[in-house]
Design an enzyme around this catalytic site. Structure first.
Site, PDB file in Angstrom:
ATOM      1  N   LYS A  45       0.913  -1.248  -0.026  1.00 41.23           N
ATOM      2  CA  LYS A  45       0.173   0.012  -0.025  1.00 41.23           C
ATOM      3  C   LYS A  45       0.974   1.077   0.086  1.00 41.23           C
ATOM      4  O   LYS A  45       2.029   1.109   0.523  1.00 41.23           O
ATOM      5  CB  LYS A  45      -0.917  -0.106   1.325  1.00 41.23           C
ATOM      6  N   ASP A  97      -6.771   4.212  -4.749  1.00 40.50           N
ATOM      7  CA  ASP A  97      -7.700   4.218  -3.334  1.00 40.50           C
ATOM      8  C   ASP A  97      -8.275   5.547  -3.374  1.00 40.50           C
ATOM      9  O   ASP A  97      -8.697   6.205  -4.192  1.00 40.50           O
ATOM     10  CB  ASP A  97      -6.509   3.859  -2.450  1.00 40.50           C
TER      11      ASP A  97
END
Length: 396
Positions: free
Chosen positions: A129, A169
């Site tokens: 991430k 995201d």
């Protein structure tokens, strides 16, 4: 919490000590340990080989500065992150988040969750991430492009089609992916599948935008069948108004439900006649405005400041699609008292441990994010495969 397995208690103490001030990461690890508490006594080889010690430590954490210039010529400096957590089964895979709340602990929690979500798909992709504390709200297209190009000017050294493939995201949609991909191509001279969520014309995959929200509803539909229930005729509350929330609304409506509420970080709308998803798309995808403007499309709807109150709206099915820990114990109790019989997570870790315990006590069907929101990353893996084979979606 205390585990029955003393090894887990000791390791959890170590995790907290080595990662101070990162409660989201502590929570993600604790939830994973809880699920293993009855497994480890039957598999002492996992302890002997140090599997858990390795899995709670990222393989690599990259932190860097991101200087950029606004439209007035002022220089700003943000922080960028990429946590490459685990590549045991394939190249790192996970989104980029641009939001003021981003710091290293949130990146770790999201990367850690991504390991298990990706492995559950059965596809050869590891977990990672990344992102920045940059806030895209209120910024011009030019300012966002400047930021994305600066961000990629550092990140490009650490990613690649067979190394690490970021996606979008919160705060990173098709526009941002396009800017990031263009800068990567400029710097490296390579046109490859280093990012997913791209436009169809330059290597994207059909339905990637819809995938997470649609997948959430397909998963929820199968879960509901176990209790002889369905979306048909159900009242649904969806938090958030990004890609996941918008397309969860769209698919739930197609399956016969009535979605009565949605939100953004400022507040939430309540429309007892059913939220008009076309209006929300126009507000969020075209005009990039706030959810409050829904009242211009549906004057009879209600708008309330503050997003947490959305869980006080009576519903049968709750689909939290906004952010981590948005449903706490108090909100879960309200959902239960209002007759909610299913919660399925579209965001990453949107329910606190106390909320999950309330679900259990009240017999509420619960779909954890690692399974229920994996539709997006599964479609991203398809995009990676298409890019590796140098083919495009047939509708491109």
């Amino acid at each position: 919490m205390q585990y029955k397995t003393e090894y887990l208690n000791e390791l959890m103490t170590t995790v907290v000590k080595r990662n101070p001030g990162e409660p989201e990461f502590h929570q993600a690890v604790s939830e994973m340990f809880e699920s293993l508490d009855n497994v480890l006594p039957r598999h002492p080889e996992f302890i002997k080989s140090g599997v858990l010690e390795r899995i709670v430590e990222p393989e690599r954490t990259i932190k860097f500065r991101v200087p950029w210039t606004d439209d007035k010529g002022n220089v700003h400096v943000n922080r960028g992150f990429r946590v490459q957590f685990n590549s045991a089964i394939g190249p790192y895979k996970g989104g980029l988040r641009f939001h003021p709340s981003v710091y290293e602990g949130i990146m770790k929690f999201l990367g850690f969750e991504q390991i298990f979500k990706n492995s559950l798909t059965g596809l050869p992709i590891g977990g990672a991430k990344g992102g920045s504390d940059f806030d895209p709200k209120g910024k011009s297209d030019n300012e966002i492009m400047n930021f994305c190009q600066s961000f990629m000017s550092e990140l490009y050294r650490h990613i690649g089609a067979d190394v690490d493939v970021p996606a979008g995201d919160i705060g990173v949609g098709g526009r941002e992916i396009g800017y990031l991909f263009g800068q990567y191509k400029r710097l490296t001279g390579n046109f490859n599948g280093v990012l997913t969520g791209k436009g169809l014309s330059y290597g994207g995959s059909l339905a990637r935008t819809e995938a997470t929200g649609y997948g959430l509803c397909y998963f929820t539909s199968e879960m509901l069948k176990s209790k002889n229930k369905s979306f048909d005729g159900a009242r649904v509350v969806v938090s958030g108004s990004g890609n996941v929330a918008i397309y969860a609304n769209e698919k739930a409506t197609q399956l016969g439900a009535k979605v009565v509420a949605m939100s953004d970080s400022n507040g939430y709308i309540y429309d007892p006649n059913g939220v008009d998803v076309a209006a929300v798309k126009d507000i969020k995808e075209v005009r990039r405005a706030r959810i409050k403007e829904y009242l211009n499309y549906r004057p009879d709807a209600e708008y309330h400041e503050g997003c947490s109150g959305i869980w006080a709206i009576k519903c049968d099915i709750a689909l939290p699609c906004a952010t981590q820990n948005e449903i706490d114990e108090a909100s879960a109790k309200i959902l239960a008292s209002n007759g909610c019989y299913a919660v399925a997570e579209g965001a990453n870790m949107p329910s606190t441990p106390e909320a999950i315990e309330i679900y259990r006590q009240n017999g509420i069907l619960f779909a954890p994010a690692k399974a229920s929101n994996a539709g997006g990353v599964a479609t991203s893996a398809l995009e990676m495969s298409q890019n590796s084979m140098s083919i495009r979606s047939s509708a491109a």
